[in-house]
Write an enzyme that holds these catalytic residues in place. Structure first.
Site, PDB file in Angstrom:
ATOM      1  CB  SER A 156      -1.062   0.020   1.294  1.00  0.00           C
ATOM      2  OG  SER A 156      -1.861   0.972   1.087  1.00  0.00           O
ATOM      3  CG  ASP A 176      -2.420  -0.593  -2.869  1.00  0.00           C
ATOM      4  OD1 ASP A 176      -2.056   0.557  -2.603  1.00  0.00           O
ATOM      5  OD2 ASP A 176      -3.215  -1.382  -2.537  1.00  0.00           O
TER       6      ASP A 176
END
Length: 580
Positions: A147, A305
């Site tokens: 992330s 992401d």
């Protein structure tokens, strides 16, 4: 662990790890007899947090590396194959270092275990992986990402057949199977997997349907036709996956994004930022600078992401970065007001947010007749609730939801936070407000005047290594056993313990009244309506402290802001001293 135990653990790892860079990493530590570092790498194995693995890159069982990915995937394969088949999987990865390596390693283990696997040829957003699970009707899915974490991290998230991250009993079952994995792990060469038809590489086959889905969610396509050619939007992909889809989607809707060129290049080192997090002003600085240069009306950024989104708006000549609670409030109001205006609101609409997200969202939803639900932190719980609505068939229909950490989801085609579709609807919202002669910030102020001014603050305390984990556990135990009677001079009226599923009143009564899965969270409700929540992170070695304060609806904005901000500062000072 003793030094001898650490040497044995390191040698055992080296017997299984095949990647030269990660092997050399551990060999260097062993040759240097760097036992403190070896202890950090081997005192534990990476475990599943909020849906998968996450850790620093490096050799060792407590690091992200090809061996740990293969081991986790073998456990996943064993769990999947314990259910009636046939089974299949789909895998995507982001721009981080070794993400493509880990994705292929995972795919080849699944193929060797008889699980047909679709693998994205190139980096793709996390929400597209969730979409692909549903589109391809696979048993499971994996996305390799950490992330918005710093570049030294990587991770691995697992999804189940509904496209949401794994929950009990699946996560517990996978963890159990991973723990049993010993010795040789099944794998296969890429050439053989392709030849056997067990591995299928994909790209446009999913990209096209995903783009169509996002465009179909437009609530006012006429907004793009009216202002898409004149309203300028600057976009930063923060060196991540968003660049693969968002610019084309917006172009097809009728607006050409202006990318930050230096940050449009996928790069796992994230060279232009300290942390690739759109929550951080420093990460958005280049977008603000370019926005000023080109005269943009909106800037936005997505994390590597592309599941989190941050936006900035102009106010009094300066860029203001909205936080996740503010953006969520604006999106909720826009979605629900538009659906009601156009007569498209479902009969039993639902909004979902989390226990650490602002109550402002719930007040907005309820004002439009939308039933709101609160779930534990983590978007997997929103996905779980959507699945519950579908299975119960009582007419409840999820429309929109989100969490304070810049993650939102419109509709049910994806079952995780989706920065691509959220960006599209945020841009549409800005175009709509501009067509009505108001700025996005003026729209936010209008919500504050209508529902009360809300202000939140998040403080994080990091605890490193094995000693840090013990300190975290001790802190949470003390908090439950001896909670403070006041916080920043405000009396405690209720203490919610989500691990025990209880509420303790000021009078000392204990009620078993929390109908959520047990979770290591403590929440303090104070006499003025402020809420302080304490939660260890599920993915990082830190404890997060969330504080939310609000004013009375109808109070002049300047008066409400002054009073609420004073309370926030008092609570922040208290929390700073509490965790020093």
């Amino acid at each position: 662990m003793t030094n001898d135990e650490l040497r044995i653990a390191a040698m055992s790892y080296l017997e299984s790890e095949e990647h030269p860079a990660f092997r050399q990493d551990v060999l260097d530590q062993v040759k240097a007899s760097n036992f403190p570092e070896l202890n950090e790498r081997f005192y534990a194995s990476l475990s599943f947090g909020t849906g998968g693995l996450r850790g620093a890159l490096g050799g060792g069982t407590n690091r992200m590396n090809p061996y740990m990915v293969r081991r986790a995937t073998q456990g996943l394969a064993n769990y999947v194959n314990s259910h009636q088949g046939p089974h299949s999987a789909v895998i995507a990865h982001d721009s981080r270092n070794y993400s493509d390596v880990f994705a292929l390693e995972a795919a080849l283990v699944l193929c060797a275990n008889g699980i047909k696997t679709w693998l994205f040829r190139e980096l793709r957003p996390t929400p597209e992986l969730s979409f692909a699970v549903r589109q391809l009707k696979t048993t499971t899915g994996i996305v390799v990402t950490a992330s918005h974490n710093p570049p030294e991290y990587n991770g691995y998230k697992v999804y189940w057949d509904d496209g949401a991250q794994v929950l009990p009993p699946h996560d517990e079952g996978i963890i159990s199977e991973v723990a049993k994995v010993q010795g040789v792990i099944k794998t296969i060469s890429k050439d053989e997997a392709l030849k056997l038809g067990m591995l299928v590489e994909i790209g446009e086959e999913i990209d096209g349907p995903y783009r169509s889905m996002v465009k179909s969610q437009s609530l006012r396509p006429e907004a793009f036709a009216a202002q898409g050619k004149t309203f300028k939007v600057v976009y930063s992909a923060l060196h991540g996956t968003g660049i693969t889809l968002l610019p084309r989607i917006m172009s097809e809707l009728g607006l050409e994004l202006i990318p930050v060129p230096e940050q449009a290049i996928p790069d796992g080192n994230f060279p232009t930022v300290v942390t690739p997090n759109p929550e951080e002003p420093s990460a958005m600085q280049m977008a603000m600078d370019l926005g000023t240069k080109v005269g943009a009306g909106l800037i936005l950024g997505t994390d590597p992401d592309a599941d989190r989104i941050g936006i900035g708006v102009l106010w009094e000549g300066n860029w203001v970065l909205l936080n996740g609670n503010q953006l969520g409030a604006l999106l909720a109001d826009y979605v629900f007001s538009t659906l009601r205006e156009k007569g498209q609101m479902p009969p039993k609409p639902v909004f979902i947010n989390t226990i650490v997200t602002t109550e402002l969202h719930n007040r907005i939803a309820e004002a439009y007749g939308v039933q709101s639900f609160r779930v534990l932190t983590g978007f997997k719980y929103i996905g779980e609730k959507i699945r519950q609505f579908e299975s119960e068939q009582d007419g409840l229909q999820y429309v929109f939801g989100g969490e304070e950490s810049y993650g939102f989801l419109l509709g049910t085609s994806v079952r995780d936070k989706d920065a691509i579709s959220s960006a599209a609807i945020a841009i549409e919202m800005a175009l709509y407000h501009a067509s009505q002669g108001r700025s996005v910030m003026e729209a936010l102020h209008g919500l504050y005047e209508r529902f009360g001014y809300f202000q939140e603050v998040l403080i994080s305390k990091t605890f490193k290594g094995q000693a840090g984990l013990q300190t975290m556990r001790s802190f949470m135990k003390t908090l439950r056993q001896s909670p403070p009677k006041t916080v920043a001079g405000l009396k405690l009226t209720r203490l919610l313990d989500f691990q025990a599923s209880t509420t303790r009143t000021a009078e000392g009564r204990v009620l078993k009244d929390i109908e959520l899965p047990a979770s290591d969270v403590v929440q303090f409700h104070l006499e003025d309506g402020s809420v302080v929540t304490v939660r260890p992170s599920g993915t990082e070695p830190k404890i997060k402290f969330y504080a939310s304060c609000h004013g009375v609806a109808g109070t002049p904005l300047d008066v409400a802001q002054k009073k609420v901000l004073a309370t926030v500062e008092l609570i922040k000072t208290f929390l700073d001293s509490w965790i020093a």
